[in-house]
Design an enzyme around this catalytic site. Sequence first.
Site, mmCIF file in Angstrom:
data_model
loop_
_atom_site.group_PDB
_atom_site.id
_atom_site.type_symbol
_atom_site.label_atom_id
_atom_site.label_comp_id
_atom_site.label_asym_id
_atom_site.label_seq_id
_atom_site.Cartn_x
_atom_site.Cartn_y
_atom_site.Cartn_z
ATOM 1 N N ASP A 70 11.469 17.557 -2.241
ATOM 2 C CA ASP A 70 11.418 16.652 -1.077
ATOM 3 C C ASP A 70 12.753 16.754 -0.338
ATOM 4 O O ASP A 70 13.815 16.696 -0.967
ATOM 5 C CB ASP A 70 11.258 15.188 -1.508
ATOM 6 C CG ASP A 70 9.951 14.925 -2.239
ATOM 7 O OD1 ASP A 70 9.059 15.781 -2.164
ATOM 8 O OD2 ASP A 70 9.833 13.863 -2.885
ATOM 9 N N CYS A 78 2.851 -18.041 -6.463
ATOM 10 C CA CYS A 78 3.559 -18.002 -5.185
ATOM 11 C C CYS A 78 2.605 -18.361 -4.037
ATOM 12 O O CYS A 78 2.310 -19.531 -3.835
ATOM 13 C CB CYS A 78 4.229 -16.647 -5.019
ATOM 14 S SG CYS A 78 5.630 -16.719 -3.907
ATOM 15 N N PHE A 79 2.071 -17.381 -3.325
ATOM 16 C CA PHE A 79 1.095 -17.657 -2.273
ATOM 17 C C PHE A 79 -0.095 -18.414 -2.866
ATOM 18 O O PHE A 79 -0.665 -19.307 -2.242
ATOM 19 C CB PHE A 79 0.622 -16.324 -1.689
ATOM 20 C CG PHE A 79 0.155 -16.401 -0.257
ATOM 21 C CD1 PHE A 79 0.674 -17.323 0.625
ATOM 22 C CD2 PHE A 79 -0.812 -15.514 0.208
ATOM 23 C CE1 PHE A 79 0.241 -17.367 1.946
ATOM 24 C CE2 PHE A 79 -1.248 -15.540 1.521
ATOM 25 C CZ PHE A 79 -0.716 -16.474 2.391
ATOM 26 N N PRO A 101 2.627 25.823 -12.036
ATOM 27 C CA PRO A 101 3.276 24.826 -11.171
ATOM 28 C C PRO A 101 4.612 24.348 -11.743
ATOM 29 O O PRO A 101 5.583 24.154 -11.001
ATOM 30 C CB PRO A 101 2.264 23.673 -11.126
ATOM 31 C CG PRO A 101 0.949 24.286 -11.482
ATOM 32 C CD PRO A 101 1.258 25.423 -12.418
ATOM 33 N N HIS A 130 7.415 -16.130 -9.637
ATOM 34 C CA HIS A 130 6.610 -15.008 -10.158
ATOM 35 C C HIS A 130 6.848 -14.855 -11.657
ATOM 36 O O HIS A 130 7.701 -14.054 -12.066
ATOM 37 C CB HIS A 130 6.990 -13.710 -9.438
ATOM 38 C CG HIS A 130 6.508 -13.658 -8.026
ATOM 39 N ND1 HIS A 130 5.264 -13.189 -7.685
ATOM 40 C CD2 HIS A 130 7.095 -14.028 -6.867
ATOM 41 C CE1 HIS A 130 5.104 -13.264 -6.372
ATOM 42 N NE2 HIS A 130 6.205 -13.775 -5.850
ATOM 43 N N GLU A 182 5.221 -13.331 -13.789
ATOM 44 C CA GLU A 182 4.858 -11.999 -14.307
ATOM 45 C C GLU A 182 6.075 -11.079 -14.410
ATOM 46 O O GLU A 182 6.059 -10.116 -15.173
ATOM 47 C CB GLU A 182 3.768 -11.358 -13.425
ATOM 48 C CG GLU A 182 4.190 -10.904 -12.029
ATOM 49 C CD GLU A 182 4.135 -11.989 -10.970
ATOM 50 O OE1 GLU A 182 4.207 -13.185 -11.328
ATOM 51 O OE2 GLU A 182 4.045 -11.646 -9.768
ATOM 52 N N TYR A 197 0.818 -1.215 0.000
ATOM 53 C CA TYR A 197 0.000 0.000 0.000
ATOM 54 C C TYR A 197 0.848 1.261 0.000
ATOM 55 O O TYR A 197 0.437 2.322 -0.443
ATOM 56 C CB TYR A 197 -0.928 0.024 1.212
ATOM 57 C CG TYR A 197 -2.174 -0.785 0.979
ATOM 58 C CD1 TYR A 197 -2.897 -0.640 -0.205
ATOM 59 C CD2 TYR A 197 -2.620 -1.690 1.911
ATOM 60 C CE1 TYR A 197 -4.029 -1.389 -0.441
ATOM 61 C CE2 TYR A 197 -3.761 -2.445 1.682
ATOM 62 C CZ TYR A 197 -4.462 -2.286 0.501
ATOM 63 O OH TYR A 197 -5.580 -3.028 0.260
HETATM 64 N N1 GLN Z 1 3.846 -15.531 1.982
HETATM 65 C C1 GLN Z 1 4.403 -16.563 1.164
HETATM 66 C C2 GLN Z 1 5.872 -16.822 1.490
HETATM 67 O O1 GLN Z 1 6.509 -16.006 2.081
HETATM 68 C C3 GLN Z 1 4.246 -16.265 -0.305
HETATM 69 C C4 GLN Z 1 5.008 -15.059 -0.735
HETATM 70 C C5 GLN Z 1 4.592 -14.544 -2.074
HETATM 71 O O2 GLN Z 1 3.495 -14.823 -2.542
HETATM 72 N N2 GLN Z 1 5.428 -13.771 -2.706
HETATM 73 O O3 GLN Z 1 6.406 -17.841 1.146
#
Ligand code: GLN
Length: 559
Positions: A146, A394-395, A189, A529, A531, A54
């Site tokens: 900044d 992953c998760f 600006p 991942h 992606e 976030y």
């Molecule tokens: N929380 C899980 C882990 O740490 C998956 C992490 C994720 O999806 N990048 O293994």
Amino acid sequence: MTNYVFITGGVTSSLGKGLATAALGSLLQARGFKVRLRKLDPYLNVDPGTMSPYQHGEVYVTDDGTEADLDLGHYERFTNVSERSSDYTTSGKIYSSVIAKERRGDYLGGTVQVIPHITDEIKRFITNDIGDADFILCEIGGTVGDIEGLPLLEAIRQLRNDLGRENTLFVHLSLIPYVAAAGELKTKPTQHSVKTLLSFGIQPDILLCRSDRPISDEEKRKLSLFCNVKNECVISALDVDTIYQVPISYHEQGFDQQVCLHFGKTEGKFDQLLKTLHLKPGTTKPDLSQWKDIVTAIRNPKDSVKIAIVGKYVQLLDAYKSLTQALVHGGIENRIQPDFIWIDAETPADDLLAALSNADAILVPGGFGERGVSGKLLAIQYAREHKVPYLGICFGMQLAVIESCRNVLGIKEASSTEFGPTEEPVVSLLTEWVDGEIYQQRSEESDLGGTMRLGTYPCLLQPHSLVQQIYNGADLINERHRHRYEVNPAYKERLEATGLQFSGFSPDGKLPEIVERSDHPWFVGVQFHPELKSKPFAPHPLFASFVNAALNHQKAQND
Ligand code: GLN
């Protein structure tokens, strides 16, 4: 001599400095130049690895395991140049290395100061590991003014002095807002932002002006006059319908031409040089056909599919930047437009199921922590039982294994040690593994950055599996990881007996990397991942296949 382009941002954040940098990189590449793109972020975190999505959006991971800002994803998607640890730093990392040197006594009793010690460290970072690059494109994170960004600006000011005007260029990206009450675009600006930059000793050479409507010649003249920038160097950066249009639009506005002119790499001159070397002239004109093809494919889809993404950070779509891009790429390959149904994993079960019933495919992306897990498990169960294409990343893979354990094998306690101690650790903390030649060991007590499996790892694909088919028959693939926990292979035999196949493993056979269901048209979970490696001009096969599976599902439903 390497040429340096520094990109700063003014007025507000989120103007697309990263995209501007990436698009300029691709334009210079299209003229035959070698580029490296790097970013310096002003915040004090050592890297974004520990920051909430976030706060910072997605954490992008490079092949060498650097956890970086999502802009590095844009750089790779636009230039195909592999980013590495020498391409990303933060003020936090710069300060910690200076402080470590001070503790070691490297400064021989001197007073350690922002100038020169911090600025020298920044300059070392910028000019380090440039290889044979013709251009280093260097994005300065944050917005001019900044406080924590000041040493970064001071360092690039010094670099112009060190390297000369002819080898450095300052691009300032700013906003030209439209004020409805006045019915006008406002340049003030940007004038103020340039004044602030000037107060730090930086006179921008090129102004990139973001606006939602065309900037008139009169407004350009005003910007040129007040900001002390040549008229032709006031470049309009109008909003576009797809980010892959950006290189084309910039070129139409003369951005890369002005950059080349500044460095003396003019079309005429360079072409003449090429001719005297008996080389083919014309390489200095960018070949943008690749970008035109991509934009045409995006604007003219033959079909569209609805993909449900069930995650925890759906309020801030920056958290899924690479993911949505990879799905768009999968769509480019198939001439399919993916539309997204964003589903908060904490949505009550009935509403969640109702939302899923509209989806042609379901995706559970990466994530951390127990919050939202029951919603994700429900989505996975729905995809499995209703034979809706499912991609777990992953998760999303770990939870797919837990779901099969609980609901197919009947192991009700099946869980991940990420959620606390469990009798059935189907997913658990990895404490030792081999990274190349190096044996790595971790414990629960290691610091947060230390327990992650990060960067590229090889994976062997099971012969005749769906994933092997998707990866065009490959036996071995390399994909990027970012996770702390692993699927426990102790459950493999039992799960395989009920249809969940382990179709990808680390070469040592210890770490399950991919699962797929043999009783389902398209159900794949990957520990990595994918992606992060997808490109618009080279869509990742998993996403291309997944988007296509979504269309097949849609057609089967309509029959
Ligand atoms: N929380 C899980 C882990 O740490 C998956 C992490 C994720 O999806 N990048 O293994």
